[in-house]
Design an enzyme around this catalytic site. Structure first.
Site, mmCIF file in Angstrom:
data_model
loop_
_atom_site.group_PDB
_atom_site.id
_atom_site.type_symbol
_atom_site.label_atom_id
_atom_site.label_comp_id
_atom_site.label_asym_id
_atom_site.label_seq_id
_atom_site.Cartn_x
_atom_site.Cartn_y
_atom_site.Cartn_z
ATOM 1 N N SER A 101 0.827 -1.208 0.000
ATOM 2 C CA SER A 101 0.000 0.000 0.000
ATOM 3 C C SER A 101 0.860 1.256 0.000
ATOM 4 O O SER A 101 2.001 1.258 0.464
ATOM 5 C CB SER A 101 -0.925 0.025 1.225
ATOM 6 O OG SER A 101 -1.796 -1.070 1.227
HETATM 7 N N1 SAH Z 1 -0.869 -4.763 4.145
HETATM 8 C C1 SAH Z 1 -0.258 -5.117 2.887
HETATM 9 C C2 SAH Z 1 -1.164 -4.763 1.731
HETATM 10 C C3 SAH Z 1 -1.167 -5.853 0.714
HETATM 11 S S1 SAH Z 1 -2.423 -5.735 -0.540
HETATM 12 C C4 SAH Z 1 1.115 -4.448 2.746
HETATM 13 O O1 SAH Z 1 1.423 -3.543 3.532
HETATM 14 O O2 SAH Z 1 1.887 -4.858 1.881
HETATM 15 C C5 SAH Z 1 -3.747 -6.667 0.160
HETATM 16 C C6 SAH Z 1 -3.452 -8.090 0.551
HETATM 17 O O3 SAH Z 1 -4.702 -8.695 0.940
HETATM 18 C C7 SAH Z 1 -2.900 -8.982 -0.562
HETATM 19 O O4 SAH Z 1 -1.698 -9.558 -0.149
HETATM 20 C C8 SAH Z 1 -3.986 -10.029 -0.782
HETATM 21 O O5 SAH Z 1 -3.489 -11.301 -1.134
HETATM 22 C C9 SAH Z 1 -4.669 -10.054 0.576
HETATM 23 N N2 SAH Z 1 -6.036 -10.573 0.585
HETATM 24 C C10 SAH Z 1 -6.996 -10.435 -0.364
HETATM 25 N N3 SAH Z 1 -8.129 -11.058 0.008
HETATM 26 C C11 SAH Z 1 -7.894 -11.629 1.227
HETATM 27 C C12 SAH Z 1 -8.661 -12.414 2.138
HETATM 28 N N4 SAH Z 1 -9.926 -12.770 1.873
HETATM 29 N N5 SAH Z 1 -8.082 -12.808 3.302
HETATM 30 C C13 SAH Z 1 -6.784 -12.461 3.596
HETATM 31 N N6 SAH Z 1 -6.013 -11.724 2.774
HETATM 32 C C14 SAH Z 1 -6.547 -11.311 1.603
#
Ligand code: SAH
Length: 213
Positions: free
Chosen positions: A64
């Site tokens: 993000s």
């Molecule tokens: N907090 C992360 C943001 C990653 S983007 C960072 O700082 O890098 C969002 C993430 O949510 C992705 O890795 C994706 O695989 C995950 N995601 C999507 N749907 C999900 C679900 N149902 N349960 C858990 N994780 C999920």
């Protein structure tokens, strides 16, 4: 895995940009000033690590934008030692911010590849979550509830009920809600069945996915 004076200088500039954009929480700014974000990204993007932008982290996911991380962290309004659940571990950068804020962190990721990579990486640079979980964030983590804070870092088409019910009284759920564009939404639990809802600006996240394929 190096953190140099150059990186530290770039982080200072990033913190100044976040202040200009309206982030005021000192603990959050300190955390961002301290965490080597370049180590959370693929080497091809190292030069971009301290721009206020989102970047690919593999498996079609993104780390993000720092402003978004700061904004969500600020809304959680955490105190040292509080319990937090993160949905969407991804690169682990937001997890590291929560740990720097002194929280006890549980974090769920549904992409096995990212789950494995981040599970190895975070302890390597000294960040120890209570537990990183490979699973589905829609159901939360009943076994460890209630949480003082729950943060969803993917765009949720709707607010999953288990996340509201796993909040402690006084606890906060920070969740971007919407399909293509999301409204940053804060729920504060005032009583067993009583939630206060606040809406903030629009953000863009990768989607919170419902199946495990
Ligand atoms: N907090 C992360 C943001 C990653 S983007 C960072 O700082 O890098 C969002 C993430 O949510 C992705 O890795 C994706 O695989 C995950 N995601 C999507 N749907 C999900 C679900 N149902 N349960 C858990 N994780 C999920």
């Amino acid at each position: 895995m190096k953190d140099t004076f150059k990186h530290q200088g770039l982080r200072k500039k990033l913190v100044a940009i976040l202040k200009e954009k309206g982030i005021t929480n000192e603990a959050v700014l300190n955390a961002i000033g301290k965490i080597p974000r370049h180590l959370f990204m693929d080497s091809g993007f190292l030069d971009h690590a301290y721009q206020d932008k989102a970047f690919p982290i593999g498996a079609d996911q993104t780390i993000s934008q720092p402003y978004t991380v700061a904004f969500q962290s600020e809304l959680l309004n955490l105190s040292e030692g509080q319990k937090v659940l993160e949905i969407g571990t991804g690169s682990g950068y937001q997890t590291a911010v929560l740990l720097e804020l002194g929280a006890k962190v549980w974090s769920i990721e549904r992409q096995q590849e990212l789950f494995k990579k981040t599970s190895k990486f975070l302890p390597k640079i000294g960040y120890r979550a209570k537990k990183l979980i490979f699973g589905d964030g829609y159901i939360g983590l009943e076994d460890e509830a209630p949480f003082d804070g729950i943060i969803v870092t993917a765009g949720a088409p709707f607010v999953p009920k288990p996340l509201l019910s796993q909040l402690a009284i006084g606890g906060r759920l920070v969740i971007p809600v919407g399909d293509d564009v999301q409204t940053m939404t804060l729920f504060i639990r005032k009583g067993p069945k009583n939630f206060e809802k606040h809406e903030f600006g629009e953000f863009r996240f990768v989607p919170l996915l419902e199946d495990k394929n």
